[in-house]
Scaffold this motif. Sequence first.
Motif, mmCIF file in Angstrom:
data_model
loop_
_atom_site.group_PDB
_atom_site.id
_atom_site.type_symbol
_atom_site.label_atom_id
_atom_site.label_comp_id
_atom_site.label_asym_id
_atom_site.label_seq_id
_atom_site.Cartn_x
_atom_site.Cartn_y
_atom_site.Cartn_z
ATOM 1 N N SER A 55 41.883 23.499 23.305
ATOM 2 C CA SER A 55 41.456 22.544 24.332
ATOM 3 C C SER A 55 40.963 23.273 25.583
ATOM 4 O O SER A 55 39.955 22.878 26.178
ATOM 5 N N ASN A 56 41.635 24.351 25.967
ATOM 6 C CA ASN A 56 41.175 25.077 27.154
ATOM 7 C C ASN A 56 39.893 25.868 26.880
ATOM 8 O O ASN A 56 39.057 26.019 27.758
ATOM 9 N N LYS A 57 39.761 26.374 25.659
ATOM 10 C CA LYS A 57 38.513 27.066 25.320
ATOM 11 C C LYS A 57 37.336 26.082 25.396
ATOM 12 O O LYS A 57 36.261 26.407 25.860
ATOM 13 N N GLU A 58 37.608 24.866 24.945
ATOM 14 C CA GLU A 58 36.585 23.813 24.988
ATOM 15 C C GLU A 58 36.177 23.517 26.437
ATOM 16 O O GLU A 58 34.987 23.388 26.752
ATOM 17 N N LYS A 59 37.182 23.473 27.315
ATOM 18 C CA LYS A 59 36.904 23.232 28.742
ATOM 19 C C LYS A 59 36.061 24.362 29.315
ATOM 20 O O LYS A 59 35.095 24.141 30.035
ATOM 21 N N LEU A 60 36.472 25.584 28.976
ATOM 22 C CA LEU A 60 35.776 26.763 29.505
ATOM 23 C C LEU A 60 34.336 26.825 28.989
ATOM 24 O O LEU A 60 33.414 27.169 29.727
ATOM 25 N N TYR A 61 34.193 26.478 27.723
ATOM 26 C CA TYR A 61 32.869 26.443 27.069
ATOM 27 C C TYR A 61 31.918 25.533 27.854
ATOM 28 O O TYR A 61 30.770 25.880 28.114
ATOM 29 N N CYS A 63 32.050 24.935 30.930
ATOM 30 C CA CYS A 63 31.762 25.539 32.253
ATOM 31 C C CYS A 63 30.887 26.777 32.103
ATOM 32 O O CYS A 63 30.559 27.439 33.086
ATOM 33 N N ALA A 64 30.563 27.165 30.875
ATOM 34 C CA ALA A 64 29.873 28.438 30.639
ATOM 35 C C ALA A 64 28.603 28.217 29.819
ATOM 36 O O ALA A 64 28.309 28.958 28.883
ATOM 37 N N PHE A 65 27.865 27.191 30.214
ATOM 38 C CA PHE A 65 26.568 26.900 29.591
ATOM 39 C C PHE A 65 26.649 26.826 28.066
ATOM 40 O O PHE A 65 25.736 27.229 27.347
ATOM 41 N N LYS A 66 27.788 26.341 27.591
ATOM 42 C CA LYS A 66 27.995 26.147 26.149
ATOM 43 C C LYS A 66 27.684 27.416 25.337
ATOM 44 O O LYS A 66 27.043 27.351 24.275
ATOM 45 N N GLN A 67 28.104 28.534 25.845
ATOM 46 C CA GLN A 67 27.923 29.780 25.086
ATOM 47 C C GLN A 67 28.992 29.831 24.002
ATOM 48 O O GLN A 67 30.196 29.745 24.283
ATOM 49 N N GLU A 68 28.544 29.966 22.775
ATOM 50 C CA GLU A 68 29.442 29.814 21.619
ATOM 51 C C GLU A 68 30.589 30.831 21.578
ATOM 52 O O GLU A 68 31.651 30.539 21.044
ATOM 53 N N GLN A 69 30.352 32.031 22.164
ATOM 54 C CA GLN A 69 31.424 33.040 22.119
ATOM 55 C C GLN A 69 32.737 32.479 22.680
ATOM 56 O O GLN A 69 33.814 32.846 22.238
ATOM 57 N N ILE A 70 32.616 31.611 23.657
ATOM 58 C CA ILE A 70 33.823 31.091 24.318
ATOM 59 C C ILE A 70 34.676 30.302 23.321
ATOM 60 O O ILE A 70 35.902 30.439 23.270
ATOM 61 N N ARG A 71 34.010 29.475 22.522
ATOM 62 C CA ARG A 71 34.770 28.663 21.556
ATOM 63 C C ARG A 71 35.277 29.496 20.391
ATOM 64 O O ARG A 71 36.313 29.223 19.809
ATOM 65 N N VAL A 162 29.745 28.606 35.570
ATOM 66 C CA VAL A 162 29.677 27.989 36.899
ATOM 67 C C VAL A 162 31.058 28.142 37.536
ATOM 68 O O VAL A 162 32.028 27.493 37.120
ATOM 69 N N SER A 163 31.133 28.998 38.540
ATOM 70 C CA SER A 163 32.425 29.297 39.178
ATOM 71 C C SER A 163 33.156 28.039 39.633
ATOM 72 O O SER A 163 34.360 27.884 39.392
ATOM 73 N N ALA A 165 32.991 25.025 38.676
ATOM 74 C CA ALA A 165 33.514 24.207 37.574
ATOM 75 C C ALA A 165 34.781 24.840 36.991
ATOM 76 O O ALA A 165 35.765 24.147 36.695
ATOM 77 N N ILE A 166 34.786 26.153 36.838
ATOM 78 C CA ILE A 166 35.990 26.811 36.285
ATOM 79 C C ILE A 166 37.151 26.659 37.258
ATOM 80 O O ILE A 166 38.277 26.357 36.857
ATOM 81 N N LYS A 167 36.850 26.835 38.552
ATOM 82 C CA LYS A 167 37.923 26.711 39.552
ATOM 83 C C LYS A 167 38.553 25.318 39.498
ATOM 84 O O LYS A 167 39.774 25.173 39.561
ATOM 85 N N GLU A 168 37.712 24.315 39.371
ATOM 86 C CA GLU A 168 38.210 22.930 39.318
ATOM 87 C C GLU A 168 39.036 22.691 38.054
ATOM 88 O O GLU A 168 40.128 22.155 38.097
ATOM 89 N N ASN A 169 38.512 23.130 36.927
ATOM 90 C CA ASN A 169 39.167 22.861 35.638
ATOM 91 C C ASN A 169 40.456 23.630 35.433
ATOM 92 O O ASN A 169 41.332 23.201 34.688
ATOM 93 N N PHE A 170 40.550 24.811 36.053
ATOM 94 C CA PHE A 170 41.724 25.655 35.816
ATOM 95 C C PHE A 170 42.587 25.841 37.075
ATOM 96 O O PHE A 170 43.439 26.730 37.129
#
Length: 210
Positions: A55-61, A63-71, A162-163, A165-170
Motif C-alpha cells: 500500500s505504501n509503495k502504491e502511494k509512493l508510486y 508521487c513519483a510519476f508512476k515509475q514502475e520501479q517503485i511498485r 514530487v516532494s 506529495a511525498i511529504k504529505e503522504n508520508f
Amino acid sequence: MILKEIIRERRSAKSFILDKAIAQDKLSEIFESATLAPSGFNLQPWRFITVQSLSNKEKLYSCAFKQEQIRQASAVLICCGDRHVFSPEYIESVLELGKSSGSMNEKHADFLRGAIPTFAKFHPSYDSIEAWTNRQVMIAVTQMMLTAKSIGIDSCSMEGFVSKAIKENFDIPEHWDICCLLALGYSANERKFGGRFGVKELFYQESYPQ
Ligand SMILES: Cc1cc2nc3c(=O)[nH]c(=O)nc-3n(C[C@H](O)[C@H](O)[C@H](O)COP(=O)(O)O)c2cc1C
C-alpha cells in the motif's frame, strides 16, 4: 567483487523482478553502509524511510510519476536530509559521539561549538540549505548503491518525484528535504552501459579551462 568492478558494473535498474524480496540481513548491510558515510562536521544529516508494504509503495508510486520501479522494488528508501542538525542539542550529540569514540578532545569540541553554528549562519559554500543536505545525503546513497551491488542487489536512485506529495503522504516535516528515492531489488533486465564522458573532458589542470 573488488571496488573497481563494483563501480564499473553497477547499473540503475529500470525494472525489478516482482516478488523477489531482499533478505533482511542484506538490507541491514546496505543500511549500515549509509551510516558510515562522511559528512560535513560529521553531522550525518541523512534520514531514511523504508517503504516495503504494497500500500505504501502504491502511494509512493503515485508521487513519483508512476515509475514502475517503485511498485516492483523489494524496498524503496525515501532518502532525506535533516535541516535541524545545526541545532545546539544535535551538535552536542555529535560531539559526544566523537568524545566517546576517543577521536575528540574537549578543546576541539569547544572549537566546533562555535564553528558549526557560524558555518551554518554564513553558509559560505552553499546558497540554500537544501543544497547542503543534498550534498551530504547523496554520499550515503552512493555508498548504499555500491554496497548493494557488491552483494548482488540492484538499485536505482530516483529524482523523478514530487516532494510536496511525498511529504504529505508520508507525514514528513518541512525541515526534512527529500533528496532522492532509492529503489532496491533484483533487476529484471540487464542494462547496457550508457557511456560516460572521459577524464580528459572533465578534469582541468589547475584552473578553469581557457
Ligand atoms: C540523482 C539521480 C536521479 C535519477 N533519477 C532517476 C529517475 O527518476 N528514474 C529513473 O529511472 N532513473 C533515474 N536515475 C538513473 C539514471 O537514469 C542513470 O543513473 C543513468 O542513466 C546512468 O545509468 P547507470 O546508472 O545504469 O550507469 C537517476 C540517477 C541519479 C544519480
